[in-house]
Write a protein that holds these residues in place. Structure first.
Motif, PDB file in Angstrom:
ATOM      1  N   LEU A  82       0.815  -1.223   0.000  1.00  9.68           N
ATOM      2  CA  LEU A  82       0.000   0.000   0.000  1.00  9.68           C
ATOM      3  C   LEU A  82       0.844   1.266   0.000  1.00  9.68           C
ATOM      4  N   HIS A  83       1.981   1.245   0.685  1.00  6.95           N
ATOM      5  CA  HIS A  83       2.827   2.442   0.704  1.00  6.95           C
ATOM      6  C   HIS A  83       3.221   2.869  -0.717  1.00  6.95           C
ATOM      7  N   LYS A  84       3.635   1.906  -1.509  1.00  3.14           N
ATOM      8  CA  LYS A  84       4.058   2.243  -2.876  1.00  3.14           C
ATOM      9  C   LYS A  84       2.870   2.512  -3.783  1.00  3.14           C
ATOM     10  N   PHE A  85       1.742   1.860  -3.492  1.00  2.81           N
ATOM     11  CA  PHE A  85       0.552   2.042  -4.316  1.00  2.81           C
ATOM     12  C   PHE A  85       0.005   3.458  -4.195  1.00  2.81           C
ATOM     13  N   ASN A  86      -0.044   3.999  -2.960  1.00  4.42           N
ATOM     14  CA  ASN A  86      -0.632   5.340  -2.794  1.00  4.42           C
ATOM     15  C   ASN A  86       0.404   6.426  -2.516  1.00  4.42           C
ATOM     16  N   GLY A  87       1.692   6.055  -2.453  1.00  5.20           N
ATOM     17  CA  GLY A  87       2.739   7.057  -2.322  1.00  5.20           C
ATOM     18  C   GLY A  87       2.923   7.626  -0.931  1.00  5.20           C
ATOM     19  N   TRP A  88       2.383   6.956   0.078  1.00  4.21           N
ATOM     20  CA  TRP A  88       2.528   7.407   1.466  1.00  4.21           C
ATOM     21  C   TRP A  88       3.711   6.662   2.089  1.00  4.21           C
ATOM     22  N   ASN A  89       4.737   7.407   2.477  1.00  2.00           N
ATOM     23  CA  ASN A  89       5.969   6.782   2.938  1.00  2.00           C
ATOM     24  C   ASN A  89       6.127   6.778   4.453  1.00  2.00           C
ATOM     25  N   LYS A  90       5.086   7.156   5.152  1.00  4.36           N
ATOM     26  CA  LYS A  90       5.091   7.119   6.614  1.00  4.36           C
ATOM     27  C   LYS A  90       4.281   5.901   7.076  1.00  4.36           C
ATOM     28  N   PRO A  91       4.165   5.686   8.392  1.00  2.21           N
ATOM     29  CA  PRO A  91       3.465   4.495   8.869  1.00  2.21           C
ATOM     30  C   PRO A  91       2.002   4.417   8.428  1.00  2.21           C
ATOM     31  N   ILE A  92       1.540   3.180   8.277  1.00  2.87           N
ATOM     32  CA  ILE A  92       0.141   2.869   7.966  1.00  2.87           C
ATOM     33  C   ILE A  92      -0.343   1.818   8.954  1.00  2.87           C
ATOM     34  N   LEU A  93      -1.561   1.991   9.443  1.00  3.00           N
ATOM     35  CA  LEU A  93      -2.242   0.991  10.257  1.00  3.00           C
ATOM     36  C   LEU A  93      -3.445   0.491   9.476  1.00  3.00           C
ATOM     37  N   THR A  94      -3.685  -0.821   9.503  1.00  7.11           N
ATOM     38  CA  THR A  94      -4.889  -1.356   8.868  1.00  7.11           C
ATOM     39  C   THR A  94      -5.828  -1.958   9.899  1.00  7.11           C
ATOM     40  N   ASP A  95      -7.090  -1.532   9.829  1.00  6.51           N
ATOM     41  CA  ASP A  95      -8.164  -2.152  10.592  1.00  6.51           C
ATOM     42  C   ASP A  95      -8.474  -3.495   9.921  1.00  6.51           C
ATOM     43  N   SER A  96      -8.704  -4.528  10.708  1.00  2.00           N
ATOM     44  CA  SER A  96      -8.792  -5.891  10.176  1.00  2.00           C
ATOM     45  C   SER A  96     -10.056  -6.179   9.385  1.00  2.00           C
ATOM     46  N   GLY A  97     -11.036  -5.284   9.435  1.00  2.00           N
ATOM     47  CA  GLY A  97     -12.312  -5.545   8.773  1.00  2.00           C
ATOM     48  C   GLY A  97     -13.383  -6.020   9.728  1.00  2.00           C
ATOM     49  N   GLY A  98     -13.034  -6.235  10.998  1.00  2.36           N
ATOM     50  CA  GLY A  98     -14.020  -6.688  11.972  1.00  2.36           C
ATOM     51  C   GLY A  98     -15.195  -5.739  12.112  1.00  2.36           C
ATOM     52  N   TYR A  99     -14.908  -4.437  12.113  1.00  3.29           N
ATOM     53  CA  TYR A  99     -15.991  -3.456  12.243  1.00  3.29           C
ATOM     54  C   TYR A  99     -16.871  -3.458  11.000  1.00  3.29           C
ATOM     55  N   GLN A 100     -16.269  -3.588   9.822  1.00  2.00           N
ATOM     56  CA  GLN A 100     -17.066  -3.612   8.595  1.00  2.00           C
ATOM     57  C   GLN A 100     -17.945  -4.853   8.557  1.00  2.00           C
ATOM     58  N   VAL A 101     -17.408  -5.987   8.991  1.00  2.00           N
ATOM     59  CA  VAL A 101     -18.210  -7.206   9.050  1.00  2.00           C
ATOM     60  C   VAL A 101     -19.372  -7.020  10.029  1.00  2.00           C
ATOM     61  N   PHE A 102     -19.102  -6.348  11.160  1.00  6.69           N
ATOM     62  CA  PHE A 102     -20.147  -6.017  12.131  1.00  6.69           C
ATOM     63  C   PHE A 102     -21.231  -5.153  11.486  1.00  6.69           C
ATOM     64  N   SER A 103     -20.821  -4.182  10.694  1.00  8.74           N
ATOM     65  CA  SER A 103     -21.788  -3.265  10.094  1.00  8.74           C
ATOM     66  C   SER A 103     -22.579  -3.924   8.967  1.00  8.74           C
ATOM     67  N   LEU A 104     -22.115  -5.077   8.470  1.00 11.73           N
ATOM     68  CA  LEU A 104     -22.815  -5.807   7.419  1.00 11.73           C
ATOM     69  C   LEU A 104     -23.707  -6.902   8.009  1.00 11.73           C
ATOM     70  N   SER A 105     -24.390  -6.604   9.108  1.00  9.89           N
ATOM     71  CA  SER A 105     -25.125  -7.645   9.843  1.00  9.89           C
ATOM     72  C   SER A 105     -26.146  -8.377   8.980  1.00  9.89           C
ATOM     73  N   GLU A 106     -26.668  -7.713   7.966  1.00  4.85           N
ATOM     74  CA  GLU A 106     -27.647  -8.358   7.079  1.00  4.85           C
ATOM     75  C   GLU A 106     -26.970  -9.215   6.010  1.00  4.85           C
ATOM     76  N   ARG A 107     -25.661  -9.073   5.880  1.00  3.93           N
ATOM     77  CA  ARG A 107     -24.950  -9.726   4.776  1.00  3.93           C
ATOM     78  C   ARG A 107     -23.885 -10.707   5.247  1.00  3.93           C
ATOM     79  N   ARG A 108     -23.881 -11.052   6.554  1.00  3.80           N
ATOM     80  CA  ARG A 108     -22.813 -11.915   7.017  1.00  3.80           C
ATOM     81  C   ARG A 108     -23.324 -12.966   8.006  1.00  3.80           C
TER      82      ARG A 108
END
Length: 379
Positions: A82-108
């Motif tokens: 992702l750093h090279k893809f979007n050109g951001w050369n400082k730290p990046i944190l990724t949320d695991s998707g748990g919250y998005q899965v939670f928000s998709l309660s009708e679809r999961r």
């Protein structure tokens, strides 16, 4: 050599507020810190150059669920992460998707193995397991990756919250096993943060914090708050777990929040924050400033030619007037959302930077009282 190191530099005498420094292979992060949310490989409407120069962001957040669906792992891997893809050369944190899965309660559907969900884009079905989520985040290439958890809804029954927390703990141990048995993809270290849960139940939060603390990872995250519960309960749960989590590890409160929320939670001992509010609200004409909250659509700003927020400083805050930004927002011009997003983000980074300076100076408590009055008033 640890994957990530944290140096605690000062603790406020009147509160539990801390100032510290996180060191990663992509640079250092001075805490307390706010992380702009770059869900799908971009902080909406903001150039990387502006994030660095005007906003002065030190770390940004990406989301595993969204990046997995678009642009997809193949593209990210071909790009070199992702750093090279979007050109951001400082730290990046990724949320695991748990919250998005939670928000998709009708679809999961949840079970012991993981979470089966339908894409919000095309309805295709996907399975996220703790192991797969570790592998995905390795490929994305974040410096800090989050364990896969279940975020229970608010309100929920005690029995559901307990069952959910125990599932999160079992998934966490699988995440750790997978993470520790794999290597980074792109030649720099990555770090796994566990997420504690427990809804708004004190005994569950205490048990989850103790479980997470016992695992002795390089940092820890507090999840499942800012999902609809009253602010007082958020503060109560945050304060409770911060007393348990190790003092020598950074603490990340996920998805929080308003400037007032951030100040209160810094005072409770939180080091890291993220929220979509600065950019989302900015696109809708709400500005957070050092003197209070502005609805720039209001008629009162139509002929106000004063700069947006000279106290915060930076190009956007000192160059553009309230009248001009109001015109752009009312006219539906894309530049309006961009300027408002930059203004809000630069304010959030200014706010945590000021908090840090006052913690180091020993004056945080009094400064916080003054700022709470300002950041909660409507102008």
């Amino acid at each position: 050599m640890p994957r990530l190191s944290f140096q605690l530099q000062a603790t406020d005498t009147a509160t539990a507020a801390r100032a510290g420094e996180i060191t990663t292979d992509h640079g250092t992060i001075q805490t307390p810190i706010f992380m702009p949310v770059g869900t799908v490989a971009t902080v909406k409407a903001v150039h990387t150059r502006e994030l660095e120069q005007d906003v002065k962001a030190q770390i940004i957040l990406g989301n595993t669920y969204h990046l997995y669906l678009r642009p997809g792992l193949s593209i990210l891997e071909q790009a070199g992460g992702l750093h090279k893809f979007n050109g951001w050369n400082k730290p990046i944190l990724t949320d695991s998707g748990g919250y998005q899965v939670f928000s998709l309660s009708e679809r999961r559907k949840l079970n012991e193995e993981g979470a089966m969900f339908q894409s919000h884009i095309d309805g295709s079905k996907h399975l996220f397991t703790p192991e797969k989520v570790m592998d995905i985040q390795r490929i994305i290439g974040a410096d800090i990756i989050m364990a896969f958890d279940e975020c229970p809804p608010y309100p929920c029954e005690y029995s559901y919250a307990k069952k959910s927390m125990e599932l999160t703990h079992r998934w966490l141990r699988r995440c750790i096993k997978r993470f520790d048995s794999t290597e980074p993809r792109y030649g720099y270290d990555q770090t796994l943060f566990p997420i504690l849960q427990g809804s708004v139940f004190k005994d569950l939060r205490k048990a989850s914090a103790e479980e997470v603390a016992s695992l002795d990872r390089e940092g820890n995250a507090i999840g499942g708050l800012s999902v609809g519960e009253p602010a007082e309960q958020m503060y109560e749960m945050t304060g409770l777990v911060c007393e348990i989590l190790p003092k020598n590890k950074p603490r990340y409160l996920m998805g929080v929040g308003t400037p007032a929320n951030i100040l209160e939670c810094i005072a409770l001992g939180v080091d890291m924050f993220d929220c979509v509010m600065p950019t989302r609200n900015g696109r809708n004409g709400m500005l957070f400033t050092s003197e209070g909250i502005i609805n720039i659509k209001n008629e009162k700003w139509k002929s106000d030619f004063s700069p947006l927020d000279p106290q915060v400083g930076g190009y956007v805050n000192t160059f553009y007037s309230k009248a001009y930004l109001r015109h752009l927002i009312v006219a539906g011009e894309l530049l309006g959302g961009q300027i408002a997003s930059l203004q809000n983000l630069s304010f959030y980074l200014w706010l945590v930077g000021q908090a840090r300076q006052h913690i180091l100076a020993g004056t945080f408590g009094e400064w916080k009282k003054q700022m709470m009055e300002k950041v909660t008033r409507r102008l």
